[in-house]
Design a protein around this motif. Structure first.
Motif, mmCIF file in Angstrom:
data_model
loop_
_atom_site.group_PDB
_atom_site.id
_atom_site.type_symbol
_atom_site.label_atom_id
_atom_site.label_comp_id
_atom_site.label_asym_id
_atom_site.label_seq_id
_atom_site.Cartn_x
_atom_site.Cartn_y
_atom_site.Cartn_z
ATOM 1 N N ALA A 101 0.842 -1.509 -0.054
ATOM 2 C CA ALA A 101 -0.384 -0.187 0.329
ATOM 3 C C ALA A 101 0.882 1.597 0.086
ATOM 4 O O ALA A 101 0.408 2.844 -0.503
ATOM 5 C CB ALA A 101 -0.724 0.066 1.217
ATOM 6 N N GLU A 102 2.281 0.874 0.933
ATOM 7 C CA GLU A 102 2.485 2.261 1.214
ATOM 8 C C GLU A 102 3.180 2.854 -0.682
ATOM 9 O O GLU A 102 3.226 3.613 -0.970
ATOM 10 C CB GLU A 102 3.604 2.626 1.879
ATOM 11 N N ILE A 103 3.764 2.056 -0.784
ATOM 12 C CA ILE A 103 4.602 1.783 -2.623
ATOM 13 C C ILE A 103 3.260 2.349 -3.215
ATOM 14 O O ILE A 103 3.396 3.569 -4.741
ATOM 15 C CB ILE A 103 5.148 0.679 -2.431
ATOM 16 N N ILE A 104 2.808 1.328 -3.430
ATOM 17 C CA ILE A 104 1.596 2.171 -3.897
ATOM 18 C C ILE A 104 -0.122 3.555 -4.390
ATOM 19 O O ILE A 104 0.846 4.177 -5.117
ATOM 20 C CB ILE A 104 -0.012 0.990 -3.545
ATOM 21 N N ALA A 105 1.360 4.141 -3.345
ATOM 22 C CA ALA A 105 1.111 5.451 -2.895
ATOM 23 C C ALA A 105 1.515 7.005 -3.536
ATOM 24 O O ALA A 105 1.497 7.561 -4.243
ATOM 25 C CB ALA A 105 0.269 5.736 -1.548
ATOM 26 N N ALA A 106 2.729 5.957 -3.107
ATOM 27 C CA ALA A 106 3.868 6.770 -3.818
ATOM 28 C C ALA A 106 4.056 5.926 -5.890
ATOM 29 O O ALA A 106 4.919 7.558 -6.162
ATOM 30 C CB ALA A 106 5.530 6.251 -3.410
ATOM 31 N N MET A 107 3.358 5.627 -5.607
ATOM 32 C CA MET A 107 3.577 5.385 -7.431
ATOM 33 C C MET A 107 2.397 6.553 -8.244
ATOM 34 O O MET A 107 2.305 6.137 -9.345
ATOM 35 C CB MET A 107 3.087 3.700 -7.921
ATOM 36 N N LEU A 108 1.554 6.153 -7.252
ATOM 37 C CA LEU A 108 -0.335 7.138 -8.366
ATOM 38 C C LEU A 108 0.384 8.566 -8.421
ATOM 39 O O LEU A 108 -0.246 8.620 -10.111
ATOM 40 C CB LEU A 108 -1.126 7.479 -7.057
ATOM 41 N N PRO A 109 1.134 9.755 -8.100
ATOM 42 C CA PRO A 109 1.381 10.720 -9.195
ATOM 43 C C PRO A 109 2.176 10.558 -9.877
ATOM 44 O O PRO A 109 2.078 11.326 -11.356
ATOM 45 C CB PRO A 109 2.585 11.526 -8.013
ATOM 46 N N ARG A 110 3.006 9.051 -10.306
ATOM 47 C CA ARG A 110 3.750 8.942 -11.422
ATOM 48 C C ARG A 110 2.726 8.709 -12.623
ATOM 49 O O ARG A 110 3.262 8.107 -14.026
ATOM 50 C CB ARG A 110 4.633 8.036 -11.156
#
Length: 217
Positions: A101-110
């Motif tokens: 989840a934390e990594i998905i959240a970081a990927m979303l703006p990309r």
């Protein structure tokens, strides 16, 4: 003689510090979760999309190891969430499947490429639902991902929740999430068996009730 040795040593040092030589170092550092080393290597020009013998990028390996700080460092440096490995995983797809989840959240703006499919022809949402990754599913649903995508098995995310899930609290939560988001509650499998019929056959009463409430038949 000494001059020749000095030149050879200097050449060796230069080769060791070139971006090409930094490729395996970056991949190794990412796989081990050494975020500070990843930051240093990326700043020195190590190719971010270099891949190992299995086609895995540094970011993919960070996702696999759940190295959140390392993954964020790579994303901040410009690493792509879309680089596909030999087994067709991308960092985005794997993050969904593993519930990162934390990594998905970081990927979303990309803005990950939502059209890339995994080896089963699925998107990131389907395995996240199948495995009951509640927080990951919440985030994936904000990405514009296709709720009714059908994978190569003929299953949607809702069908996988029922067919491969256990009907317990986590699968109930993800079923409610996707249904509330607008997933088609009646989209049947290749044999014409609906999610509701599958849920009833498996004794998943709570999930069946959710499907019924959403209009599934």
């Amino acid at each position: 003689m000494r001059a020749g040795c000095l030149c050879a040593a200097l050449l060796g040092f230069m080769l060791m510090t070139t971006p090409a030589a930094a490729e395996p170092a970056l991949i190794d550092a990412a796989a081990a979760g050494r975020a500070d080393e990843v930051i240093r290597l990326a700043a020195a020009g190590a190719p971010l999309e270099a891949q190992d013998s299995q086609g895995r990028s540094a970011l993919l390996l960070a996702v696999a190891g759940n190295h959140v700080a390392t993954a964020k460092a790579l994303l901040d440096a410009g690493a792509s969430p879309n680089t596909q490995a030999a087994n067709r995983d991308t960092p985005w797809l794997l993050a969904g499947a593993l519930g990162r989840a934390e990594i998905i959240a970081a990927m979303l703006p990309r803005k990950p490429d939502l059209t890339i499919r995994n080896r089963y022809g699925g998107n990131a949402l389907i395995p996240a639902c199948e495995r009951g990754h509640v927080e990951a599913v919440k985030l994936l649903l904000t990405s514009g991902i296709d709720l009714d995508h059908v994978n190569d098995l003929g299953w949607t995310c809702l069908l996988e929740i029922v067919i491969l899930g256990d009907g317990g609290p986590r699968h109930q939560q993800v079923a409610k999430l996707v249904l509330d988001a607008g997933a088609n509650p009646s989209l049947a499998d290749r044999d014409g068996v609906s999610p509701l019929a599958h849920a009833r056959q498996r004794g998943q009463r709570a999930v069946a009730a959710l499907i019924e409430q959403a209009g599934g038949g």
